[in-house]
Design a protein around this motif. Structure first.
Motif, PDB file in Angstrom:
ATOM      1  N   ASP A 174       0.831  -1.207   0.000  1.00 42.87           N
ATOM      2  CA  ASP A 174       0.000   0.000   0.000  1.00 42.87           C
ATOM      3  C   ASP A 174       0.864   1.254   0.000  1.00 42.87           C
ATOM      4  OD1 ASP A 174      -2.254  -1.549   0.024  1.00 42.87           O
ATOM      5  OD2 ASP A 174      -2.521  -1.458   2.202  1.00 42.87           O
ATOM      6  N   GLY A 175       1.940   1.246   0.784  1.00 36.43           N
ATOM      7  CA  GLY A 175       2.801   2.424   0.837  1.00 36.43           C
ATOM      8  C   GLY A 175       3.495   2.694  -0.481  1.00 36.43           C
ATOM      9  N   LEU A 176       3.972   1.650  -1.157  1.00 36.03           N
ATOM     10  CA  LEU A 176       4.658   1.836  -2.429  1.00 36.03           C
ATOM     11  C   LEU A 176       3.684   2.188  -3.542  1.00 36.03           C
ATOM     12  CD1 LEU A 176       7.226  -1.100  -2.253  1.00 36.03           C
ATOM     13  CD2 LEU A 176       7.710   1.332  -2.022  1.00 36.03           C
ATOM     14  N   SER A 177       2.481   1.593  -3.517  1.00 33.81           N
ATOM     15  CA  SER A 177       1.506   1.895  -4.563  1.00 33.81           C
ATOM     16  C   SER A 177       0.991   3.325  -4.453  1.00 33.81           C
ATOM     17  CB  SER A 177       0.332   0.917  -4.500  1.00 33.81           C
ATOM     18  OG  SER A 177      -0.333   1.003  -3.242  1.00 33.81           O
ATOM     19  N   ALA A 178       1.155   3.932  -3.277  1.00 28.79           N
ATOM     20  CA  ALA A 178       0.714   5.323  -3.099  1.00 28.79           C
ATOM     21  C   ALA A 178       1.720   6.331  -3.631  1.00 28.79           C
ATOM     22  CB  ALA A 178       0.461   5.585  -1.612  1.00 28.79           C
ATOM     23  N   LEU A 179       2.887   5.870  -4.079  1.00 28.99           N
ATOM     24  CA  LEU A 179       3.871   6.783  -4.640  1.00 28.99           C
ATOM     25  C   LEU A 179       3.311   7.438  -5.904  1.00 28.99           C
ATOM     26  CD1 LEU A 179       7.109   4.608  -4.279  1.00 28.99           C
ATOM     27  CD2 LEU A 179       6.578   6.714  -3.023  1.00 28.99           C
ATOM     28  N   PRO A 180       3.672   8.677  -6.181  1.00 27.22           N
ATOM     29  CA  PRO A 180       3.108   9.378  -7.346  1.00 27.22           C
ATOM     30  C   PRO A 180       3.469   8.692  -8.656  1.00 27.22           C
ATOM     31  CG  PRO A 180       4.923  10.625  -6.368  1.00 27.22           C
ATOM     32  CD  PRO A 180       4.586   9.535  -5.407  1.00 27.22           C
ATOM     33  N   GLY A 181       2.438   8.446  -9.462  1.00 25.77           N
ATOM     34  CA  GLY A 181       2.634   7.877 -10.785  1.00 25.77           C
ATOM     35  C   GLY A 181       2.667   6.374 -10.849  1.00 25.77           C
ATOM     36  N   VAL A 182       2.735   5.668  -9.713  1.00 21.35           N
ATOM     37  CA  VAL A 182       2.827   4.215  -9.712  1.00 21.35           C
ATOM     38  C   VAL A 182       1.474   3.611 -10.070  1.00 21.35           C
ATOM     39  CG1 VAL A 182       3.225   2.167  -8.291  1.00 21.35           C
ATOM     40  CG2 VAL A 182       4.745   4.146  -8.093  1.00 21.35           C
ATOM     41  N   THR A 183       1.450   2.710 -11.056  1.00 21.87           N
ATOM     42  CA  THR A 183       0.205   2.081 -11.511  1.00 21.87           C
ATOM     43  C   THR A 183       0.109   0.612 -11.135  1.00 21.87           C
ATOM     44  OG1 THR A 183       1.229   1.608 -13.657  1.00 21.87           O
ATOM     45  CG2 THR A 183       0.006   3.677 -13.443  1.00 21.87           C
ATOM     46  N   ALA A 184       1.234  -0.045 -10.902  1.00 21.24           N
ATOM     47  CA  ALA A 184       1.215  -1.469 -10.532  1.00 21.24           C
ATOM     48  C   ALA A 184       2.538  -1.807  -9.874  1.00 21.24           C
ATOM     49  CB  ALA A 184       0.991  -2.354 -11.758  1.00 21.24           C
ATOM     50  N   LEU A 185       2.533  -2.870  -9.070  1.00 26.94           N
ATOM     51  CA  LEU A 185       3.767  -3.324  -8.427  1.00 26.94           C
ATOM     52  C   LEU A 185       3.647  -4.790  -8.081  1.00 26.94           C
ATOM     53  CD1 LEU A 185       4.049  -2.207  -4.698  1.00 26.94           C
ATOM     54  CD2 LEU A 185       1.893  -2.309  -5.936  1.00 26.94           C
ATOM     55  N   THR A 186       4.793  -5.412  -7.869  1.00 24.43           N
ATOM     56  CA  THR A 186       4.821  -6.797  -7.449  1.00 24.43           C
ATOM     57  C   THR A 186       6.017  -7.021  -6.541  1.00 24.43           C
ATOM     58  OG1 THR A 186       4.988  -9.114  -8.187  1.00 24.43           O
ATOM     59  CG2 THR A 186       6.107  -7.470  -9.514  1.00 24.43           C
ATOM     60  N   PRO A 187       5.861  -7.817  -5.477  1.00 28.60           N
ATOM     61  CA  PRO A 187       7.027  -8.203  -4.679  1.00 28.60           C
ATOM     62  C   PRO A 187       7.848  -9.226  -5.459  1.00 28.60           C
ATOM     63  CG  PRO A 187       5.070  -9.314  -3.876  1.00 28.60           C
ATOM     64  CD  PRO A 187       4.601  -8.386  -4.943  1.00 28.60           C
ATOM     65  N   VAL A 188       9.159  -9.192  -5.272  1.00 27.89           N
ATOM     66  CA  VAL A 188      10.059 -10.100  -5.979  1.00 27.89           C
ATOM     67  C   VAL A 188      11.037 -10.700  -4.982  1.00 27.89           C
ATOM     68  CG1 VAL A 188      11.830 -10.319  -7.758  1.00 27.89           C
ATOM     69  CG2 VAL A 188       9.863  -8.828  -8.142  1.00 27.89           C
ATOM     70  N   HIS A 189      11.193 -11.996  -5.080  1.00 27.15           N
ATOM     71  CA  HIS A 189      12.210 -12.706  -4.291  1.00 27.15           C
ATOM     72  C   HIS A 189      13.349 -13.060  -5.237  1.00 27.15           C
ATOM     73  CE1 HIS A 189      14.091 -15.438  -1.446  1.00 27.15           C
ATOM     74  NE2 HIS A 189      14.034 -16.412  -2.355  1.00 27.15           N
ATOM     75  N   ARG A 190      14.532 -12.511  -4.975  1.00 23.12           N
ATOM     76  CA  ARG A 190      15.710 -12.772  -5.811  1.00 23.12           C
ATOM     77  C   ARG A 190      16.727 -13.540  -4.986  1.00 23.12           C
ATOM     78  NH1 ARG A 190      18.252  -9.940 -10.234  1.00 23.12           N
ATOM     79  NH2 ARG A 190      16.669  -8.305 -10.033  1.00 23.12           N
ATOM     80  N   VAL A 191      17.252 -14.636  -5.538  1.00 23.90           N
ATOM     81  CA  VAL A 191      18.230 -15.441  -4.830  1.00 23.90           C
ATOM     82  C   VAL A 191      19.099 -16.166  -5.850  1.00 23.90           C
ATOM     83  CG1 VAL A 191      16.809 -17.530  -4.697  1.00 23.90           C
ATOM     84  CG2 VAL A 191      18.504 -17.097  -2.907  1.00 23.90           C
ATOM     85  N   ARG A 192      20.323 -16.490  -5.466  1.00 26.90           N
ATOM     86  CA  ARG A 192      21.181 -17.302  -6.310  1.00 26.90           C
ATOM     87  C   ARG A 192      20.857 -18.761  -6.080  1.00 26.90           C
ATOM     88  NH1 ARG A 192      23.681 -15.644 -10.615  1.00 26.90           N
ATOM     89  NH2 ARG A 192      25.609 -16.829 -10.248  1.00 26.90           N
ATOM     90  N   ALA A 193      20.660 -19.477  -7.145  1.00 31.09           N
ATOM     91  CA  ALA A 193      20.343 -20.898  -7.067  1.00 31.09           C
ATOM     92  C   ALA A 193      21.272 -21.643  -8.024  1.00 31.09           C
ATOM     93  CB  ALA A 193      18.879 -21.137  -7.406  1.00 31.09           C
TER      94      ALA A 193
END
Length: 878
Positions: free
Chosen positions: A569-588
């Motif tokens: 909710d906090g990130l989507s409230a940033l000006p101009g933001v229309t969509a977002l997704t959390p991402v898990h990045r790891v070395r495998a």
């Protein structure tokens, strides 16, 4: 006779128009080529300087590691420092050392089978790169209780404060050491590269087979006297490379590589690790490729300048051929005539050689060059280049006159009449031979991916055949197009002779009778338009490639590192933001190698991920729907090299996968990286692990992230922004140097085109003054005369514009994707896609056509104003 003006001066002043045109062509050629060579050298030097100054310490430093004891530490220290000094060969540098002791059991845990551990350590430069939070730096402790300092994360994890005391027990010798915490420090964020790889110091805790806290930092004298018992010590050389120039790169790389051999004789346990030689070698290659790539527009312009000057020289020679024949009939020999022509050429060229080095900086500033001062004192190299170009131009200017000096008056009279339908190059088939050479050169350019190849000695060098390929392609393409001039003129002649109209019939008839007269200006215009259009296409492709690279590296409009407190909710409230997704990045691990694993909300991927359509055979929406299916195996999208794999290892846990799609390159990962994309929910379900969010990917309206990035910057967030990456890529001198050279070549090509057309049209009109005077006496009005000239010259203009654009499109398709490279002279990811800016090219054609038609109008006006009486009475019909 003694006071008379020398013949060479009087002869030059007799033809002011042609000599002024020759002077303008030589001055433009020398100034532009000097500017281009200065630009290429400046850009590569600035690129090298910027690259070494911004390179991370992990690449520029050299680390020597050795096992030391208290009694041999001083000897090894001197040997290592001396070896590093010899290896850096006069480059300013500083050597800092550090060492870490054996492990000690934490207080009260010495009896446990797997106790928590700590270590003592010392660092030469810690006080310079850290700030005290509390207490004081430790003093020397030759005996008794040891004073030590702790990083803030370590002090919090160990729950100690300045003044606190505790005892630790050595794991190897069982010796108890009492420790007093003298102070707590915090590492400076700006020096993060210095501590890369030292996880214990940076984090305060290191988890492996054992959990280790610390380290307990003590002065060097304390460490050597009390803890140097066959422990590992490191020496890190931190060089100052700001004064490095391109010529120093390979020698320094070889010198640094020799450090290991230097130390091997007196320190058998010393190991050397450094990324500097590889970085310098790659940078030297990048600088060489950048400079060689910038030679491509230089050679294109060189060919154009040579032809423009040859055309002017031919006009001058043709205009004087009867004069030369008369001089020869009066006893002037070939040597005398050649000397006269050479002296006249040098009279025009020498002032250009002197003026060009001073005019080059303003020309660079005019086209937005390298920040070179408007006026500067040119060096010997600049004057040498200018003199060489001017001398070559003088030879070209004198050559037709020298060749024509062999004809007698009778031979010249016999040579007059109906012009040749083809030039000497076409008759000899040279254009077809050039075509074969150009095709071979372009094929090699596409094969090697650049104009630099490996020599037989193993070094890198510029392949002259490859670098001349585009220029040869433009030249032979223009020459092949000239074969159409007689054919097209005959077709038009047949079409116009049966129709009423004075201007069309006479104008086309004139072109059909003497096609060779119009072939020269047509070839000049064709090449100039082709160079201009090719420059526009290359610049547009380069700009689009930088944007594509930035979008691919970022993966989304805005990528933000996840921190505590971040919410959707906090990130989507940033000006101009229309969509977002959390991402898990790891070395495998997959297929025996490491891969980047990205797990995101598949439902949001089509809105957020920036995947260029040609990187996948299926649309992103289709791939996302396949990822969200779930099941006993994990659906994944992988890069092409992993398409056959069926198991993904995360940590130590194998996970069965189902490859539901492939991409040629994965957005959000470095170029050439192997990567796997999965749905975050599916990954958590299959692995039964939390898979914490490590970053957030955001999409912005219109891809404008400026407002959101500004808001995040105020919060101190770590982020990756497409716009910032694009600016960084475009500001790389080694990657963007080609674009500046193209701009300069573009301007010079148009100047040559206008100058050459103006001179040829003016000379042609002057030679036909009797013809136009007779037409005027017969009642031909201004409009008909204008129409006659317009038909003649529009044939040249139209054929040149169409041929030049088609030629540029063909050469761009074959050449441009191979010369647009990264700043490291490597292939671009994602691959370069040719972008031909047709609206700009159309504007170029209209602009050139308008200027040339204005020239025709001015000539027609000038001819109409001349009364026919004087011209007809003089009988001049040269």
């Amino acid at each position: 006779m003694r006071g008379r003006t020398p013949l060479v001066f009087r002869r030059a002043l007799s033809e002011p128009l042609l000599l002024a045109a020759a002077f303008g062509s030589i001055l433009l050629a020398t100034t532009t080529l000097v500017a281009l060579m200065t630009y290429a050298a400046s850009v590569t030097d600035r690129g090298v300087r910027q690259a070494v100054e911004t390179a991370p310490l992990t690449l520029t430093s050299t680390t020597v590691t050795s096992s030391v004891k208290a009694d041999d530490y001083a000897r090894i220290d001197r040997m290592v420092r001396d070896g590093i000094t010899r290896g850096y060969a006069g480059v300013p540098h500083r050597v800092v050392s550090g060492a870490r002791s054996d492990s000690y059991a934490m207080p009260g845990q010495e009896g446990r089978e797997r106790p928590d551990l700590t270590r003592f350590a010392t660092y030469d430069d810690l006080r310079e790169r850290a700030d005290l939070v509390a207490g004081a730096w430790p003093g020397e402790s030759p005996a008794g209780t040891v004073e030590a300092a702790l990083s803030q994360p370590a002090a919090e994890a160990m729950r100690v404060a300045p003044g606190g005391e505790f005892a630790v027990v050595g794991r190897l010798d069982g010796r108890t050491v009492k420790v007093k915490v003298a102070g707590v420090f915090r590492l400076r964020a700006s020096d993060g590269d210095r501590w890369a790889g030292d996880e214990l110091l940076r984090n305060g805790t290191q988890v492996g087979d054992y959990t280790t806290y610390g380290p307990l930092v003590v002065p060097a004298t304390t460490f050597v006297s009390r803890f140097a018992t066959s422990v590992s010590a490191t020496w890190t050389a931190v060089p100052d490379l700001s004064g490095l120039i391109r010529e120093d790169l390979r020698p320094l790389a070889a010198s640094v590589t020799g450090i290991e051999a230097t130390l091997r004789g007196g320190c058998t346990g010393c190991t050397v690790s450094t990324g500097l030689p590889a970085m310098l070698t790659q940078l030297d290659r990048a600088a060489l490729v950048a400079r060689s790539t910038m030679l491509i527009p230089v050679l294109q312009l060189l060919v154009l300048a040579a032809y423009a000057l040859t055309l002017t020289a031919r006009l001058l020679s043709d205009h004087r051929r009867m004069e030369v024949a008369l001089l020869r009939s009066r006893g002037a020999g070939s040597v005398r005539l050649a000397t006269l022509a050479g002296g006249e050429a040098l009279l025009v060229a020498l002032p250009c050689a002197v003026a060009a080095p001073y005019l080059a900086p303003p020309l660079l500033a005019l086209v937005g060059g390298t920040g070179t001062p408007l006026w500067q004192n040119p060096g010997a190299t600049t004057f040498a280049i200018s003199a060489a170009v001017a001398l070559a131009c003088a030879v070209l200017l004198a050559l037709p006159a020298v060749r024509g000096a062999r004809r007698t008056y009778v031979e010249e009279q016999g040579a007059r009449g109906r012009g040749d339908r083809q030039g000497i190059l076409q008759r000899a088939g040279a254009d077809l031979a050039l075509l074969v050479v150009a095709v071979l050169a372009i094929w090699q350019l596409q094969r090697y991916g650049g104009p630099v190849t490996e020599t037989t000695g193993g070094d890198l060098g510029i392949d002259p055949l490859i670098v001349t390929g585009p220029a040869l392609a433009l030249l032979c393409g223009g020459l092949l197009g000239l074969r159409l001039v007689p054919l097209v003129s005959r077709i038009l002649e047949r079409a116009t002779t049966r129709r009423p109209g004075f201007a069309a019939a006479v104008g086309v008839r004139q072109v059909s009778r003497r096609p060779a007269r119009y072939s020269g200006p047509a070839l000049l215009l064709t090449m100039a338009v082709a160079i201009g259009a090719l420059s526009l296409a290359t610049s547009a492709t380069w700009r689009q490639s930088q944007d594509d690279q930035a979008r691919h590296l970022a993966g989304a409009d805005l990528r933000v590192a996840a921190e505590q407190g971040d919410t959707a909710d906090g990130l989507s409230a940033l000006p101009g933001v229309t969509a977002l997704t959390p991402v898990h990045r790891v070395r495998a691990s997959m297929g025996g190698g490491d891969v980047d694993l990205l797990a995101a909300d598949a439902a949001r991927l089509p809105e957020v991920m920036l995947l260029r359509p040609d990187l996948s055979d299926a649309p992103l929406a289709t791939l996302a729907s396949r990822l969200a299916r779930g099941g006993t195996t994990l659906p994944v999208v992988v890069t092409d090299d992993l398409a056959e794999e069926r198991t993904l290892v995360i940590g130590t846990s194998p996970v069965p996968i189902d490859v539901v799609g492939t991409v040629r390159a994965m957005p959000g990962t470095p170029a050439g990286a192997s990567a796997v994309l999965a749905d975050l929910t599916a990954l958590r379900a299959v692995t039964k692990a939390p898979a914490k969010t490590t970053e957030w990917w955001l999409a912005a309206s219109g891809h404008d992230t400026s407002a959101a990035a500004a808001a995040l910057a105020k919060q101190g967030a770590s982020m990756t922004e497409v716009a910032a990456l694009s600016r960084q890529l475009r500001d790389d001198p080694l990657a963007g140097g080609l674009r500046g050279a193209l701009v300069l070549g573009f301007v010079a090509a148009l100047a040559f085109a206008v100058l050459g057309f103006l001179v040829n049209a003016a000379v042609s009109a002057r030679e036909r003054r009797s013809e136009f005077a007779l037409l005027g006496a017969l009642g031909v009005g201004f409009r008909q005369m204008l129409g006659l000239l317009a038909v003649e010259q529009s044939f040249v203009i139209g054929l040149s514009l169409v041929g030049g654009v088609l030629l540029a499109a063909g050469v761009a398709l074959a050449v441009v994707p191979s010369i647009v490279l990264t700043g490291q002279a490597t292939a671009v990811t994602p691959p370069v896609v040719l972008d031909i800016p047709w609206p700009c090219i159309a504007a170029l054609g209209l602009g050139v056509g308008a200027v040339l038609l204005a020239v025709i109008f001015g000539l027609a006006r000038s001819l109409h104003r001349r009364g026919p009486g004087g011209v007809l009475r003089s009988g001049e019909d040269r």
